[in-house]
Design an enzyme around this catalytic site. Structure first.
Site, PDB file in Angstrom:
ATOM      1  N   ASP A   9      -9.099  -9.774   9.108  1.00  0.00           N
ATOM      2  CA  ASP A   9      -8.580  -8.432   8.817  1.00  0.00           C
ATOM      3  C   ASP A   9      -9.560  -7.302   9.120  1.00  0.00           C
ATOM      4  OD1 ASP A   9      -6.229  -7.039   7.799  1.00  0.00           O
ATOM      5  OD2 ASP A   9      -7.436  -6.483   6.059  1.00  0.00           O
ATOM      6  N   ASN A  61      -2.674 -14.727  11.856  1.00  0.00           N
ATOM      7  CA  ASN A  61      -2.187 -15.823  12.693  1.00  0.00           C
ATOM      8  C   ASN A  61      -3.072 -16.058  13.906  1.00  0.00           C
ATOM      9  OD1 ASN A  61       0.674 -17.100  11.998  1.00  0.00           O
ATOM     10  ND2 ASN A  61       0.510 -15.051  11.109  1.00  0.00           N
ATOM     11  N   TYR A  96      -1.716  -3.492  -6.779  1.00  0.00           N
ATOM     12  CA  TYR A  96      -1.393  -4.295  -5.602  1.00  0.00           C
ATOM     13  C   TYR A  96      -2.418  -4.225  -4.480  1.00  0.00           C
ATOM     14  CZ  TYR A  96       1.354  -6.787  -2.239  1.00  0.00           C
ATOM     15  OH  TYR A  96       1.778  -7.734  -1.340  1.00  0.00           O
ATOM     16  N   GLY A  97      -2.793  -5.352  -3.958  1.00  0.00           N
ATOM     17  CA  GLY A  97      -3.511  -5.499  -2.681  1.00  0.00           C
ATOM     18  C   GLY A  97      -4.438  -4.355  -2.336  1.00  0.00           C
ATOM     19  N   GLY A  98      -4.219  -3.798  -1.163  1.00  0.00           N
ATOM     20  CA  GLY A  98      -5.095  -2.769  -0.621  1.00  0.00           C
ATOM     21  C   GLY A  98      -5.237  -1.540  -1.514  1.00  0.00           C
ATOM     22  N   LYS A 124      -9.588  -2.424   1.912  1.00  0.00           N
ATOM     23  CA  LYS A 124      -9.288  -1.271   2.766  1.00  0.00           C
ATOM     24  C   LYS A 124     -10.077  -0.027   2.328  1.00  0.00           C
ATOM     25  CE  LYS A 124      -6.859  -3.636   5.501  1.00  0.00           C
ATOM     26  NZ  LYS A 124      -5.589  -4.204   5.299  1.00  0.00           N
ATOM     27  N   HIS A 183     -10.258  -2.407  11.669  1.00  0.00           N
ATOM     28  CA  HIS A 183      -9.183  -3.268  11.151  1.00  0.00           C
ATOM     29  C   HIS A 183      -8.943  -4.390  12.168  1.00  0.00           C
ATOM     30  CE1 HIS A 183      -4.735  -3.411   9.549  1.00  0.00           C
ATOM     31  NE2 HIS A 183      -5.499  -4.252   8.896  1.00  0.00           N
ATOM     32  N   SER A 234      -1.063  -3.581  10.347  1.00  0.00           N
ATOM     33  CA  SER A 234      -0.716  -4.485   9.255  1.00  0.00           C
ATOM     34  C   SER A 234       0.543  -5.273   9.602  1.00  0.00           C
ATOM     35  CB  SER A 234      -0.475  -3.667   7.984  1.00  0.00           C
ATOM     36  OG  SER A 234      -1.650  -2.942   7.680  1.00  0.00           O
ATOM     37  N   ALA A 235       0.515  -6.553   9.241  1.00  0.00           N
ATOM     38  CA  ALA A 235       1.661  -7.445   9.469  1.00  0.00           C
ATOM     39  C   ALA A 235       2.048  -7.562  10.942  1.00  0.00           C
ATOM     40  CB  ALA A 235       2.858  -7.014   8.608  1.00  0.00           C
ATOM     41  N   CYS A 236       1.060  -7.520  11.824  1.00  0.00           N
ATOM     42  CA  CYS A 236       1.324  -7.663  13.257  1.00  0.00           C
ATOM     43  C   CYS A 236       0.562  -8.820  13.891  1.00  0.00           C
ATOM     44  CB  CYS A 236       1.021  -6.359  13.990  1.00  0.00           C
ATOM     45  SG  CYS A 236       2.179  -5.041  13.581  1.00  0.00           S
ATOM     46  N   ARG A 262       0.839  -1.191   0.000  1.00  0.00           N
ATOM     47  CA  ARG A 262       0.000   0.000   0.000  1.00  0.00           C
ATOM     48  C   ARG A 262       0.879   1.247   0.000  1.00  0.00           C
ATOM     49  NH1 ARG A 262      -1.716   0.767   4.389  1.00  0.00           N
ATOM     50  NH2 ARG A 262      -1.012  -1.075   5.489  1.00  0.00           N
ATOM     51  N   LYS A 285      -2.733 -10.530  12.898  1.00  0.00           N
ATOM     52  CA  LYS A 285      -4.178 -10.807  12.889  1.00  0.00           C
ATOM     53  C   LYS A 285      -4.493 -12.168  12.259  1.00  0.00           C
ATOM     54  CE  LYS A 285      -5.276  -7.038  10.749  1.00  0.00           C
ATOM     55  NZ  LYS A 285      -3.903  -6.536  10.700  1.00  0.00           N
ATOM     56  N   SER A 296       5.151 -10.154   0.605  1.00  0.00           N
ATOM     57  CA  SER A 296       4.520 -11.098  -0.326  1.00  0.00           C
ATOM     58  C   SER A 296       3.269 -11.676   0.341  1.00  0.00           C
ATOM     59  CB  SER A 296       5.493 -12.215  -0.713  1.00  0.00           C
ATOM     60  OG  SER A 296       6.032 -12.831   0.438  1.00  0.00           O
ATOM     61  N   ARG A 297       2.285 -12.019  -0.479  1.00  0.00           N
ATOM     62  CA  ARG A 297       0.965 -12.366   0.058  1.00  0.00           C
ATOM     63  C   ARG A 297       0.405 -13.609  -0.619  1.00  0.00           C
ATOM     64  NH1 ARG A 297      -1.362  -8.812   4.198  1.00  0.00           N
ATOM     65  NH2 ARG A 297       0.274  -7.281   4.442  1.00  0.00           N
TER      66      ARG A 297
HETATM   67  P1  GTP Z   1      -2.127  -7.700   7.501  1.00  0.00           P
HETATM   68  O1  GTP Z   1      -2.657  -8.730   6.564  1.00  0.00           O
HETATM   69  O2  GTP Z   1      -1.047  -6.869   6.886  1.00  0.00           O
HETATM   70  O3  GTP Z   1      -3.203  -6.828   8.082  1.00  0.00           O
HETATM   71  O4  GTP Z   1      -1.318  -8.480   8.667  1.00  0.00           O
HETATM   72  P2  GTP Z   1      -1.743  -9.383   9.916  1.00  0.00           P
HETATM   73  O5  GTP Z   1      -1.991  -8.493  11.087  1.00  0.00           O
HETATM   74  O6  GTP Z   1      -2.813 -10.329   9.549  1.00  0.00           O
HETATM   75  O7  GTP Z   1      -0.392 -10.171  10.263  1.00  0.00           O
HETATM   76  P3  GTP Z   1      -0.021 -11.741  10.117  1.00  0.00           P
HETATM   77  O8  GTP Z   1      -0.820 -12.624  11.010  1.00  0.00           O
HETATM   78  O9  GTP Z   1       0.017 -12.074   8.683  1.00  0.00           O
HETATM   79  O10 GTP Z   1       1.462 -11.733  10.696  1.00  0.00           O
HETATM   80  C1  GTP Z   1       2.498 -10.930  10.147  1.00  0.00           C
HETATM   81  C2  GTP Z   1       3.843 -11.485  10.535  1.00  0.00           C
HETATM   82  O11 GTP Z   1       3.963 -11.550  11.961  1.00  0.00           O
HETATM   83  C3  GTP Z   1       4.087 -12.897  10.007  1.00  0.00           C
HETATM   84  O12 GTP Z   1       5.407 -12.986   9.514  1.00  0.00           O
HETATM   85  C4  GTP Z   1       3.915 -13.770  11.220  1.00  0.00           C
HETATM   86  O13 GTP Z   1       4.679 -14.946  11.139  1.00  0.00           O
HETATM   87  C5  GTP Z   1       4.344 -12.863  12.387  1.00  0.00           C
HETATM   88  N1  GTP Z   1       3.623 -13.168  13.649  1.00  0.00           N
HETATM   89  C6  GTP Z   1       2.285 -13.378  13.784  1.00  0.00           C
HETATM   90  N2  GTP Z   1       1.967 -13.687  15.069  1.00  0.00           N
HETATM   91  C7  GTP Z   1       3.124 -13.655  15.762  1.00  0.00           C
HETATM   92  C8  GTP Z   1       3.460 -13.884  17.146  1.00  0.00           C
HETATM   93  O14 GTP Z   1       2.617 -14.174  18.006  1.00  0.00           O
HETATM   94  N3  GTP Z   1       4.772 -13.742  17.494  1.00  0.00           N
HETATM   95  C9  GTP Z   1       5.735 -13.406  16.572  1.00  0.00           C
HETATM   96  N4  GTP Z   1       6.997 -13.293  16.993  1.00  0.00           N
HETATM   97  N5  GTP Z   1       5.463 -13.197  15.254  1.00  0.00           N
HETATM   98  C10 GTP Z   1       4.183 -13.306  14.860  1.00  0.00           C
HETATM   99  C1  SPV Z   2      -2.721  -4.580   5.299  1.00  0.00           C
HETATM  100  O1  SPV Z   2      -1.749  -3.982   4.832  1.00  0.00           O
HETATM  101  O2  SPV Z   2      -3.230  -4.289   6.419  1.00  0.00           O
HETATM  102  C2  SPV Z   2      -3.299  -5.715   4.548  1.00  0.00           C
HETATM  103  C3  SPV Z   2      -2.855  -5.934   3.172  1.00  0.00           C
HETATM  104  O3  SPV Z   2      -4.173  -6.399   5.075  1.00  0.00           O
HETATM  105  S1  SPV Z   2      -3.563  -4.836   2.035  1.00  0.00           S
HETATM  106  O4  SPV Z   2      -4.678  -5.512   1.374  1.00  0.00           O
HETATM  107  O5  SPV Z   2      -2.529  -4.488   1.058  1.00  0.00           O
HETATM  108  O6  SPV Z   2      -4.067  -3.660   2.724  1.00  0.00           O
HETATM  109 MN    MN Z   3      -4.728  -5.611   7.188  1.00  0.00          MN
END
Ligand code: GTP
Ligand code: SPV
Ligand code: MN
Length: 568
Positions: free
Chosen positions: A265, A244, A187-189, A196, A216, A238-240, A59, A242, A352-353
């Site tokens: 998400d 998982n 791309y994506g979002g 989004k 979110h 993002s990428a924190c 994004r 969710k 990468s997604r």
């Molecule tokens: P968006 O799709 O961008 O909104 O991201 P998201 O919040 O869904 O994050 P996601 O679950 O894809 O995790 C992002 C990264 O964090 C991945 O590389 C995971 O492996 C890592 N991760 C997720 N949960 C944990 C955790 O509890 N501990 C650690 N150390 N890493 C984690």
């Molecule tokens: C984020 O960045 O929070 C995502 C991926 O979930 S995207 O669809 O690119 O917004």
């Molecule tokens: Mn997201």
């Protein structure tokens, strides 16, 4: 549609019906022209790789605008452009941009197709990759079009990849017109406008007007060994974590617990007449982070990537299997750009997604299709905080919880190409997604307190504390269920906590630590409250909030003052 076609001049217009035949035909066309590469190796079945333009991998927050008549309505949290000026600029870009291309008309429904809480939109796009992703991510096609025809109201989204020129790239939102225009990115979002752009930026605006929340947030179903099902919604940037958390696998010691996914998400939350807050997941698929996914960290995600998945920007092994950092097996031969691997470089792009339909998730909950949504017991907020923020803390009440959310912060990730470096404030994980002024957003959140005495309890969690060498102190992933167990036990008045100035924290004996592999010192430090550190933190939160000026609700400032006083 005729008007759009007159402006953009496509060779042909294709109305998407959402059928499997259509999906297969679109995929076949993409394979013919190189937009998708079939993945043939290993266990993979009907999976494809897409390589996006190397300048178009995340994004772009700097090029994302909220265009309201009054600049103040967009707020300091958004980039703003006057609607007239934005339309002039975009009309110029869209003029003739689909010459030689197909214009896909994608009617979609965000949320279960018959739910009164769902909302529809139409995305017009010249990207077949976007159309196939919308197939997997939304309820798209004939049924959505039927609903649109009977309702007469829908969000209008116009998208073109243009020339993928970063200098001619804009993601523009017109909440007052319920429209979105996105140019120059595939791309994506930036390009899947249901996600989004619609389900957060436009929907958050509508939600404020109509008294609900578009957030979110993941939504997870947790069934305890007694068979009681509870639902937790959680906002993480993002990428924190969710995706998982939404599909976590209980550790062996918590056998008997079952975890299922409602959403990974986005959550739309409504207060029922009975005072209960219920949530639906407006999406029908996942656009998830690939790196780090393996059998151990996220077995469910790993499983669902084997069939009918589209990978974007991962590497390839010599026998055409997708490869990414943290996959734990295989060796990459090509990087995400398709070049032979050089030593020391990453094979997959960090952002990468995978795109996959929710139906492929082995723990997709049938309740995700329920028209009324699921009742939310607790909401959790969390970011990547290497220091200070404890493993978990409970807000004393709704107002304190809103402050916790407003004060959220997180380290930067690859999900946005321009979120800066280091820690940034990301209230409710909505910094890039709130379609209006955060001051009004906080007031909207606070406004729920008098409306119900059954609101969810609010928590702040942090899976990402590190030691001085950068190692994570908490094992995370499946073990996070131990924290969710404490949270649900608190909601059921079955667990104790220690009252502290920053909130209620579990003592070590309040957590289920059976069989957990963690050192005493590590556990002590993630359950401790660093009073001096928190005084500084409250100072920094005050400075952050100050930018919202007079519009900021006094109740939030009073709550901040209360916590600061308690810290002494
Ligand atoms: P968006 O799709 O961008 O909104 O991201 P998201 O919040 O869904 O994050 P996601 O679950 O894809 O995790 C992002 C990264 O964090 C991945 O590389 C995971 O492996 C890592 N991760 C997720 N949960 C944990 C955790 O509890 N501990 C650690 N150390 N890493 C984690
Ligand atoms: C984020 O960045 O929070 C995502 C991926 O979930 S995207 O669809 O690119 O917004
Ligand atoms: Mn997201």
């Amino acid at each position: 549609m005729e008007e759009v076609a007159r402006l953009t001049r496509p060779d042909r217009v294709h109305w998407c019906d959402g059928s499997r035949e259509e999906y297969d035909a679109l995929v076949a066309g993409l394979v013919r022209d190189g937009g998708l590469i079939p993945i043939s190796g290993g266990q993979f079945e009907n999976c494809y790789l897409h390589r996006s333009d190397p300048s178009d991998v995340a994004r772009v927050e700097n090029l994302t605008f909220v265009c309201t008549a009054d600049r103040e309505d967009a707020g300091p949290n958004n980039h703003w452009m006057a609607p007239d000026e934005a339309h002039r600029l975009l009309d110029g870009l869209f003029e003739g941009c689909m010459r030689g291309r197909v214009m896909y008309v994608v009617p979609y429904c965000m949320g279960p197709i018959h739910s009164p809480l769902s909302r529809c939109g139409i995305e017009v796009t010249d990207s077949a990759y976007v159309a196939v992703n919308m197939h997997l991510m939304t309820r798209m096609g004939a049924a959505a079009l039927k609903r649109i025809e009977s309702e007469g109201r829908f969000v209008k989204g116009m998208h073109s990849t243009g020339e993928l020129d970063p200098e001619r790239r804009y993601i523009m939102h017109f909440p007052e017109e319920l429209s979105i225009r996105s140019f120059g990115s595939g791309y994506g979002g930036n390009a899947l406008l249901g996600k989004k752009c619609h389900a957060l930026r436009i929907a958050s605006w509508q939600a404020r007007q109509e008294g609900w929340l578009a957030e979110h947030m993941l939504i997870v179903e947790i069934e305890n060994p007694a068979g009681e099902k509870r639902y937790i919604a959680g906002a993480f940037p993002s990428a924190c974590g969710k995706t998982n958390l939404a599909m976590l696998i209980p550790p062996d010691e918590l056998a008997g617990w079952k975890v299922r996914t409602i959403g990974d998400d986005i959550a739309w939350l409504h207060l029922g007449d009975d005072g209960v807050m219920r949530a639906i997941n407006p999406e029908a698929g996942y656009f998830g982070v690939v790196p780090g996914t393996n059998r151990r960290t996220n077995h469910n995600a790993f499983e669902m990537l084997q069939k009918d998945a589209i990978f974007t920007n991962v590497g390839l092994t010599s026998d055409m299997e997708p490869w990414w950092e943290g996959r734990k097996s295989g060796v990459p031969a090509l990087n995400w750009k398709g070049e032979p691997m050089k030593s020391g470089e990453k094979a997959a792009h960090p952002n990468s997604r995978f795109t996959v339909s929710a139906r492929c998730n082995p723990v997709y909950s049938p309740m995700a299709e329920h028209e009324d949504g699921v009742p939310i017991s607790a909401m959790i907020f969390g970011g990547r905080r290497a220091r200070l923020a404890p493993l978990v803390m409970e807000a004393r009440d709704w107002r304190h919880g809103v402050l916790m959310g407003a004060a959220m912060a997180s380290g930067s990730t690859a999900a946005s190409s321009d979120s800066g470096k280091g820690l940034r404030r990301d209230p409710m994980a909505m910094k890039p997604f709130c379609g209006y002024n955060f001051a009004d957003y906080f007031a909207h959140w606070l406004g729920f307190a008098p409306r119900s005495d059954k609101l969810p309890r609010i928590y702040h969690v942090n899976w990402f504390r590190q030691d001085d060498s950068g190692n994570y102190l908490w094992p995370g992933f499946g073990e996070n269920l131990r924290v969710l167990q404490w949270i649900l036990d608190r909601c059921g008045k079955r667990a104790d906590a220690l009252e502290t100035p920053i909130g209620n924290l579990p003592r070590r004996e309040d957590l289920n630590l059976k069989g957990l592999n963690i050192g005493r010192e590590a556990l002590d430090s993630i359950l401790a409250v660093d009073i001096a550190g928190w005084r500084e933190e409250m100072e920094s939160i005050a400075q952050y909030l100050a930018q919202y000026g007079e519009r900021l609700p006094k109740a939030l400032l009073n709550e901040h003052a209360r916590v600061a006083r308690a810290l002494g």
